[in-house]
Design an enzyme around this catalytic site. Structure first.
Site, PDB file in Angstrom:
ATOM      1  N   GLU A   1       0.820  -1.212   0.000  1.00  0.00           N
ATOM      2  CA  GLU A   1       0.000   0.000   0.000  1.00  0.00           C
ATOM      3  C   GLU A   1       0.850   1.256   0.000  1.00  0.00           C
ATOM      4  O   GLU A   1       1.987   1.252   0.467  1.00  0.00           O
ATOM      5  CB  GLU A   1      -0.853   0.044   1.262  1.00  0.00           C
ATOM      6  CG  GLU A   1      -1.880  -1.046   1.332  1.00  0.00           C
ATOM      7  CD  GLU A   1      -2.752  -0.890   2.557  1.00  0.00           C
ATOM      8  OE1 GLU A   1      -3.973  -0.921   2.385  1.00  0.00           O
ATOM      9  OE2 GLU A   1      -2.233  -0.716   3.663  1.00  0.00           O
TER      10      GLU A   1
ATOM     11  N   CYS B   1       3.130   8.570   1.332  1.00  0.00           N
ATOM     12  CA  CYS B   1       3.740   7.630   2.280  1.00  0.00           C
ATOM     13  C   CYS B   1       3.942   6.314   1.527  1.00  0.00           C
ATOM     14  O   CYS B   1       2.988   5.765   0.977  1.00  0.00           O
ATOM     15  CB  CYS B   1       2.788   7.456   3.463  1.00  0.00           C
ATOM     16  SG  CYS B   1       3.321   6.188   4.613  1.00  0.00           S
TER      17      CYS B   1
ATOM     18  N   CYS C   1       6.890  -7.007   7.521  1.00  0.00           N
ATOM     19  CA  CYS C   1       8.019  -6.427   8.252  1.00  0.00           C
ATOM     20  C   CYS C   1       8.459  -7.407   9.332  1.00  0.00           C
ATOM     21  O   CYS C   1       7.626  -8.050   9.962  1.00  0.00           O
ATOM     22  CB  CYS C   1       7.604  -5.097   8.885  1.00  0.00           C
ATOM     23  SG  CYS C   1       8.962  -4.291   9.771  1.00  0.00           S
TER      24      CYS C   1
ATOM     25  N   CYS D   1       7.071  -4.596  15.941  1.00  0.00           N
ATOM     26  CA  CYS D   1       6.533  -3.650  16.931  1.00  0.00           C
ATOM     27  C   CYS D   1       5.122  -4.104  17.330  1.00  0.00           C
ATOM     28  O   CYS D   1       4.305  -4.432  16.469  1.00  0.00           O
ATOM     29  CB  CYS D   1       6.470  -2.236  16.345  1.00  0.00           C
ATOM     30  SG  CYS D   1       8.077  -1.662  15.787  1.00  0.00           S
TER      31      CYS D   1
ATOM     32  N   CYS E   1       1.837  -2.535  15.851  1.00  0.00           N
ATOM     33  CA  CYS E   1       1.785  -2.329  14.400  1.00  0.00           C
ATOM     34  C   CYS E   1       1.057  -3.468  13.683  1.00  0.00           C
ATOM     35  O   CYS E   1       1.325  -4.637  13.911  1.00  0.00           O
ATOM     36  CB  CYS E   1       3.208  -2.197  13.869  1.00  0.00           C
ATOM     37  SG  CYS E   1       3.277  -2.116  12.088  1.00  0.00           S
TER      38      CYS E   1
ATOM     39  N   CYS F   1      -0.837   5.730  10.459  1.00  0.00           N
ATOM     40  CA  CYS F   1       0.414   5.081  10.865  1.00  0.00           C
ATOM     41  C   CYS F   1       0.199   3.728  11.504  1.00  0.00           C
ATOM     42  O   CYS F   1      -0.624   3.577  12.389  1.00  0.00           O
ATOM     43  CB  CYS F   1       1.101   5.963  11.895  1.00  0.00           C
ATOM     44  SG  CYS F   1       2.206   7.093  11.140  1.00  0.00           S
TER      45      CYS F   1
HETATM   46  S1  SF4 Z   1       6.096   0.071  12.990  1.00  0.00           S
HETATM   47 FE1  SF4 Z   1       5.535  -1.797  11.864  1.00  0.00          FE
HETATM   48  S2  SF4 Z   1       6.361  -1.516   9.803  1.00  0.00           S
HETATM   49 FE2  SF4 Z   1       7.402  -0.025  11.142  1.00  0.00          FE
HETATM   50  S3  SF4 Z   1       9.239  -1.121  11.833  1.00  0.00           S
HETATM   51 FE3  SF4 Z   1       7.682  -1.502  13.412  1.00  0.00          FE
HETATM   52  S4  SF4 Z   1       6.764  -3.451  12.757  1.00  0.00           S
HETATM   53 FE4  SF4 Z   1       7.893  -2.670  10.978  1.00  0.00          FE
END
Ligand code: SF4
Length: 363
Positions: free
Chosen positions: A93, A106, A113, A117, A120, A342
């Site tokens: 995206e 963005c 990923c 986190c 996220c 975000c």
């Molecule tokens: S916020 Fe999400 S996309 Fe960004 S580094 Fe952390 S896990 Fe990866």
């Protein structure tokens, strides 16, 4: 013969490829103009190239790396979330964010990923793969084509804050920045490009030491002002400790106009107390001229374990930082009604969620 994608080339590489075809050097400039200035999507649109050259280009090269599956426009703020299909069927995206006087895109750098986190949405299924340079660059070209080429619709700012950790896809991200900032190519201003990292110390150092990496802005996801809390929400902090990270950031050569952005996602009852705000101010300490703090109230997504703090709590946190003379700003994320805010971008389940929305409407 396997075709090359011309958007994988920086200008030098494009010139070399043109030379290998036995064409004159100026053809590289012509191609770059069609790709990055006119933003064409086919060789047939390159009308100042002879038919013979266009036919050869069709045989040997590609220029598109993404296929638009669908898009969704926010009724609240006009931001547009695009869902793209890659050649191997994976999806990513990008989000176009119109703002007063400028427009921001963005972009994503990975499918999924690996950083993990806890707040996220993108990381839920781990990392699938890195994006190629062409797949990164084409998000800019195709989004711009979609919104229109009129001056007021021009994308002037690019933030590497979509899916993925940009510095974990170092070479392709670096080349995409070279393409974006090269006057012979996209010609965007270095100061309007921001790379956002979760704080991988050795990669940040590598970027600053790398003479071939154009200087751009750095944003770092801090999200906590003490090691224990940061480790809880960002497991990467176990190996890249807060102390080491801050020591590194405090020493980076930061030019005027390139202040480091510290991103702080405010999560209810996790890191949003007045005590946390004082801790953050003390952590920044005497280095306040080097940083700007972006406070981003958490955007809950379906099944998320965390909540967003209420406005009073956010304002209180913000005020405390200002009392220390720290430049802090609250970013109520754009595009919340389309999950484009975000930490909400995710590769899977998107097709269905997009397509079942009956309200798709370009205008
Ligand atoms: S916020 Fe999400 S996309 Fe960004 S580094 Fe952390 S896990 Fe990866």
């Amino acid at each position: 013969m396997e075709k090359v994608n011309l958007k994988n080339f920086d200008f030098k590489e494009l010139e070399n490829w043109v030379k290998e075809q036995g064409w004159q050097k100026f053809r590289a400039k012509q191609l770059a103009k069609w790709l990055y200035n006119k933003k064409v999507s086919s060789f047939d649109e390159m009308t100042d190239l002879s038919k013979d050259i266009r036919n050869q280009l069709k045989e040997k090269a590609d220029i598109n790396a993404l296929e638009l599956i669908t898009f969704e426009k926010s009724k609240e703020d006009g931001s547009i979330k695009f869902l793209w299909r890659l050649h191997d069927g994976h999806t990513i995206e990008s989000v176009f964010i119109p703002e007063k006087g400028h427009n921001t895109l963005c972009i994503s750098t990975q499918v999924g990923c690996a950083v993990g986190c806890k707040f996220c949405f993108t990381t839920k299924d781990g990392l699938i793969r890195n994006l190629t340079t062409a797949e990164i660059v084409d998000q800019y070209i195709q989004s711009q084509r979609f919104v229109g080429l009129e001056p007021e619709k021009r994308i002037s700012n690019i933030v590497y804050m979509g899916m993925g950790e940009p510095l974990a896809n170092y070479e392709n991200v670096k080349k995409s920045v070279r393409i974006f900032t090269d006057d012979k190519m996209a010609g965007l201003s270095n100061r309007k490009i921001t790379i956002s990292s979760s704080g991988i110390i050795h990669q940040i150092l590598k970027m600053y030491e790398d003479k071939e990496f154009p200087q751009v802005r750095l944003a770092v996801s801090l999200n906590a002002a003490d090691q224990k809390t940061r480790e809880k929400i960002m497991p990467i902090s176990e190996t890249n400790t807060l102390e080491d990270l801050m020591k590194t950031l405090n020493k980076l050569p930061v030019k005027t106009g390139y202040r480091i952005m510290l991103e702080y996602v405010l999560i209810k009852d996790v890191n949003d107390s007045p005590k946390d705000a004082h801790k953050l101010a003390r952590l920044i300490g005497k280095n306040k001229k080097r940083y700007k703090v972006n406070l981003i109230p958490f955007n809950p997504y379906p099944g998320s374990p965390y909540q967003r703090p209420d406005k009073e709590r956010v304002d209180q946190f913000h005020k405390i930082l200002w009392q220390y003379n720290i430049g802090a700003f609250v970013r109520w994320s754009k595009g919340q009604d389309i999950s484009a805010a975000c930490g909400q971008l995710r590769k899977k389940d998107l097709e269905t969620s997009f397509i079942t929305k009956a309200s798709l409407n370009k205008n």
